[in-house]
Design an enzyme around this catalytic site. Structure first.
Site, short mmCIF file in Angstrom:
data_model
loop_
_atom_site.label_atom_id
_atom_site.label_comp_id
_atom_site.label_asym_id
_atom_site.label_seq_id
_atom_site.Cartn_x
_atom_site.Cartn_y
_atom_site.Cartn_z
N PHE A 1 0.86 -1.18 0.00
CA PHE A 1 0.00 0.00 0.00
C PHE A 1 0.89 1.22 0.00
CE2 PHE A 1 -4.69 0.09 1.45
CZ PHE A 1 -5.05 -0.84 0.50
N GLN B 1 -8.50 13.98 4.43
CA GLN B 1 -7.74 13.30 3.38
C GLN B 1 -8.57 13.14 2.11
OE1 GLN B 1 -6.74 8.83 3.54
NE2 GLN B 1 -4.77 9.85 3.76
N HIS C 1 -8.76 11.02 -1.21
CA HIS C 1 -8.26 9.77 -1.78
C HIS C 1 -8.06 9.96 -3.28
CE1 HIS C 1 -7.90 5.59 -2.92
NE2 HIS C 1 -7.87 5.24 -1.65
N LEU D 1 -15.29 4.93 -4.15
CA LEU D 1 -13.86 4.63 -4.04
C LEU D 1 -13.44 3.43 -4.88
CD1 LEU D 1 -11.30 5.26 -2.03
CD2 LEU D 1 -11.89 3.01 -1.21
N GLU E 1 -6.96 1.58 -2.97
CA GLU E 1 -5.53 1.72 -3.21
C GLU E 1 -4.92 0.36 -3.59
OE1 GLU E 1 -3.82 4.49 -0.54
OE2 GLU E 1 -2.02 3.31 -0.28
N ARG F 1 -0.98 9.20 0.00
CA ARG F 1 -2.20 9.67 -0.66
C ARG F 1 -2.20 11.17 -0.92
NH1 ARG F 1 -6.73 6.00 2.45
NH2 ARG F 1 -6.09 4.09 1.40
N HIS G 1 -12.30 11.69 1.72
CA HIS G 1 -12.29 10.28 2.06
C HIS G 1 -12.22 9.98 3.55
CE1 HIS G 1 -11.51 6.05 1.60
NE2 HIS G 1 -10.31 6.14 2.13
N ARG H 1 -3.23 10.04 6.77
CA ARG H 1 -3.33 8.63 7.14
C ARG H 1 -2.78 7.74 6.03
NH1 ARG H 1 -7.20 4.35 6.03
NH2 ARG H 1 -8.42 5.71 4.71
C1 LIG Z 1 -14.98 3.45 0.67
C2 LIG Z 1 -13.98 3.36 1.77
C3 LIG Z 1 -13.02 2.37 1.76
C4 LIG Z 1 -12.09 2.28 2.80
N1 LIG Z 1 -11.15 1.30 2.76
C5 LIG Z 1 -10.26 1.20 3.77
C6 LIG Z 1 -9.30 0.17 3.78
O1 LIG Z 1 -9.22 -0.65 2.88
N2 LIG Z 1 -8.44 0.11 4.82
C7 LIG Z 1 -8.49 0.99 5.87
O2 LIG Z 1 -7.70 0.89 6.79
N3 LIG Z 1 -9.43 1.97 5.89
C8 LIG Z 1 -10.31 2.08 4.88
N4 LIG Z 1 -11.26 3.08 4.92
C9 LIG Z 1 -11.43 3.87 6.13
C10 LIG Z 1 -12.15 2.99 7.18
O3 LIG Z 1 -13.00 2.10 6.55
C11 LIG Z 1 -12.97 3.80 8.17
O4 LIG Z 1 -12.21 4.86 8.68
C12 LIG Z 1 -13.43 2.93 9.32
O5 LIG Z 1 -14.08 1.79 8.85
C13 LIG Z 1 -14.33 3.69 10.27
O6 LIG Z 1 -14.83 2.78 11.21
P1 LIG Z 1 -15.63 3.28 12.47
O7 LIG Z 1 -15.99 2.08 13.26
O8 LIG Z 1 -14.87 4.35 13.15
O9 LIG Z 1 -16.93 3.97 11.86
P2 LIG Z 1 -18.10 3.40 10.91
O10 LIG Z 1 -17.81 2.08 10.35
O11 LIG Z 1 -18.44 4.51 9.99
O12 LIG Z 1 -19.28 3.19 11.92
C14 LIG Z 1 -19.96 4.27 12.51
C15 LIG Z 1 -21.10 3.72 13.31
O13 LIG Z 1 -21.67 4.76 14.07
C16 LIG Z 1 -23.06 4.75 13.92
N5 LIG Z 1 -23.52 6.13 14.11
C17 LIG Z 1 -23.05 7.25 13.55
N6 LIG Z 1 -23.74 8.32 14.00
C18 LIG Z 1 -24.65 7.84 14.87
C19 LIG Z 1 -25.66 8.43 15.66
N7 LIG Z 1 -25.91 9.75 15.67
N8 LIG Z 1 -26.43 7.63 16.42
C20 LIG Z 1 -26.24 6.29 16.44
N9 LIG Z 1 -25.30 5.68 15.71
C21 LIG Z 1 -24.52 6.45 14.95
C22 LIG Z 1 -23.31 4.18 12.55
O14 LIG Z 1 -24.60 3.60 12.49
C23 LIG Z 1 -22.22 3.12 12.49
O15 LIG Z 1 -22.67 1.95 13.12
C24 LIG Z 1 -12.15 3.19 3.87
C25 LIG Z 1 -13.11 4.20 3.87
C26 LIG Z 1 -14.00 4.30 2.82
C27 LIG Z 1 -14.95 5.42 2.84
#
Ligand SMILES: Cc1cc2nc3c(=O)[nH]c(=O)nc-3n(C[C@H](O)[C@H](O)[C@H](O)COP(=O)(O)OP(=O)(O)OC[C@H]3O[C@@H](n4cnc5c(N)ncnc54)[C@H](O)[C@@H]3O)c2cc1C
Length: 561
Positions: free
Chosen positions: A116, A229, A231, A241, A244, A275, A339, A374
């Protein structure tokens, strides 16, 4: 109060679910609130993989991983947090595998790792290009196995502070309507990112920064808000997306003249530069008129059909569905898109915040592993490692304290405020303001930042805040799935967070990581800005201060190790 738990998670993505599992296993009674069904959380969209120095593809170590991360962060990451992160990541990967995550493998059976961007060794563990989908299913399975209570489709609106500690969350029940308070001896915010502040983003519709906004309103500090960031490979025109992992597998970037232009910007790393570097290079090509429809092209044809189908099936499908291009035969149009937000609620290494009883983990938090930029694959890993640590710390605190007390007056105030929102009958619809926010942020606070555009955007945000404060009309007055109401609240969150981003952005008079000011401050200024920005909400507006970066062994001045 409807119900109470020792540990209450807000968010059921990778961070929230990993924290919930850990808190449960530490002996706590756990509840999880999520505005979506857990498996629809945005983590499920992650494609390319998750970083840990297993050394399966080439020599690697947590120390090399730490150095890459520090360097990638443009020396703004807190090095103690980064060292914990890279040291604990391998164990966390094996734990996921033992729970059933079916990662792709080498011929000898060990976990495969792909290169990556800006990584000194191929260290990204992956499940083809559906890594997030695999992780979210595996974590949900573990939640179900433990019979952890999930408040599905509950929208968290306000944190409850009483007796100088966080003691619960006031939520709107999306399915049935009505406000409910769920008590928690400790509360862990895991609400994900805020990419929807921008019109074009890879983020799901639900990524509206709710947790960060709730914390901000409780007077808590947000850290490094200026760093969004972009992407480099989001599909034209939708912004979806392409991982990468495509470039990790060897895809090239070409301009309208068919030139592999990265050789002019990063002759060694080429498409696998970090990135921020690749996004800036693309934008420069596009601005110089060497783009096609505001995009450059991602060329995978030389990888061959077999490899594309085996390693990048999701990317191929996305390209065919959303750009009408099969990457086996044609290059795919891509451009930089909003992103990942490096900033968030300031936490310590166990997810603890300034408010007793409140923790944060995942994209909503800023611990800070990612600093100003990141590295791909580090975010999923952060959700798991710091989700686990926050879950453990929240459980330990909760199990050594007994009471939860939510005063009735807090609930009554929330009821009144909600009525006030629903009672507005004249004024603008929220989507008009949302559109203006997203479009103007993209225009004035994107890959490259100019002083005049940022100043203009601050004025625009002030106006948007005024328009919002005058009252937006929620046409749906009903209880069942009132998405009109929820989106209005989300909009208020995004406007306030955008104000924080701009204030921190215009004040950072240097170029560092994702914050690029090529026209007035093209260089990194370690003397004045080797600091985290800290934003608090004071007197109805953001107030900025700075805080030192924590160093261990990677000397930012020498920039060598
Ligand atoms: C398309 C894409 C691809 C990616 N690919 C990669 C990758 O390959 N490798 C990598 O390391 N990172 C990747 N990332 C980044 C990474 O996926 C995210 O940063 C990470 O998954 C975020 O996880 P999280 O648990 O913090 O939040 P999320 O998975 O976004 O979960 C948030 C949670 O909070 C809940 N929530 C939000 N607001 C409220 C509210 N007001 N009340 C109740 N519930 C709420 C939602 O329902 C959800 O359950 C990618 C990001 C994107 C956008």
């Amino acid at each position: 109060m409807e119900s109470e738990h020792d540990v209450l998670l807000v968010g059921a993505g990778c961070a929230g679910m990993r924290a919930a599992i850990e808190a449960h296993d530490a002996g706590a009674n756990v509840g999880v609130i999520s505005k979506l069904h857990p498996t629809r959380s945005h983590s499920g969209a992650a494609e390319g993989g998750i970083n840990a120095a297993l050394g399966n593809a080439k020599e690697d170590s947590p120390e090399i991983h730490a150095f890459d991360t520090v360097k990638g962060s443009d020396y703004l990451g807190d090095q103690d947090a980064i060292e914990i992160f890279t040291r604990e990541a391998p164990g966390d990967i094996y734990q996921l595998e033992n729970w059933g995550a079916y990662f792709s493998r080498l011929d000898d059976g060990r976990l495969a790792q792909r290169p990556f961007g800006a990584a000194g060794s191929p260290r990204t563990v992956y499940a083809a290009d559906i890594t997030g989908h695999v992780l979210i299913q595996v974590l949900y399975e573990q939640l179900v196995k433990r019979d952890i209570t999930v408040y599905e489709e509950y929208f968290a609106w306000k944190l409850v502070e009483n007796d100088d500690r966080c003691q619960g969350v006031i939520c709107w029940d999306l399915l049935n309507g009505g406000l409910h308070t769920v008590g928690g001896k400790t509360v862990v915010l895991a609400t994900g990112g805020q990419g929807r502040i921008y019109r074009t983003t890879t983020n799901a519709y639900a990524c509206t920064g709710d947790g960060a906004a709730m914390a901000l309103r409780m007077g808590l500090p947000l850290k490094d808000m200026e760093f969004m960031q972009f992407h480099p490979t989001t599909l034209f025109p939708t912004g979806i997306l392409l991982t990468e992992g495509c470039r990790g597998e060897g895809a090239y970037l070409i301009n309208s003249e068919g030139e592999r232009f990265m050789k002019r910007y990063a002759p060694n790393a080429m498409e696998l530069a970090s990135r921020d570097v690749v996004s800036r290079s693309e934008q420069t090509e596009i601005d110089a008129g060497r783009g096609i429809n505001g995009s450059v092209m991602l060329d995978m044809r030389h990888l061959g059909a077999e490899r594309i189908i085996e390693r990048l099936p999701g990317s191929r499908e996305l390209s065919m569905t959303f750009a009408g291009v099969d990457p086996i035969y044609d290059p795919v149009p891509v451009r930089p898109g909003a992103h990942y937000h490096m900033g968030g609620v300031e936490t310590g290494n166990d997810g603890e915040t300034e408010l007793t009883g409140l923790y944060a983990a995942g994209e909503v938090a800023c611990v800070s592993v990612h600093g100003a930029n990141r590295l791909g694959g580090n975010s999923l890993m952060e959700t798991i490692t710091f989700g686990r640590r926050a879950g453990r710390a929240a459980a330990e605190w909760a199990l050594s304290h007994t009471t939860i007390d939510v005063p009735r007056s807090v609930e009554a105030d929330a009821e009144r405020e909600l009525r006030g929102l629903l009672d507005v009958s004249h004024g603008e619809r929220p989507w008009q303001i949302r559109n203006d926010l997203g479009t103007s942020m993209l225009e004035n606070f994107g890959v490259f930042r100019r002083e005049d555009q940022m100043a203009k955007q601050i004025e625009i945000i002030d106006e948007l805040r005024e328009r919002y404060a005058r009252g937006v009309v929620i046409e749906d007055k009903g209880d069942v799935f009132n998405s009109d109401l929820v989106q209005a609240i989300e909009l208020g969150n995004m406007i306030d967070l955008a104000a924080c981003m701009l204030q921190a952005g215009i004040a950072r008079k240097e170029s560092r990581g994702a914050h690029a000011r090529p026209y007035d401050y093209p260089d990194r200024d370690d003397e004045n800005f080797m600091q985290h920005s800290i934003t608090r909400w004071v007197d109805d507006g953001p107030e900025l201060s700075y805080k030192d970066v924590r160093y261990t062994k990677f000397d930012p001045m020498e920039r060598t190790y």
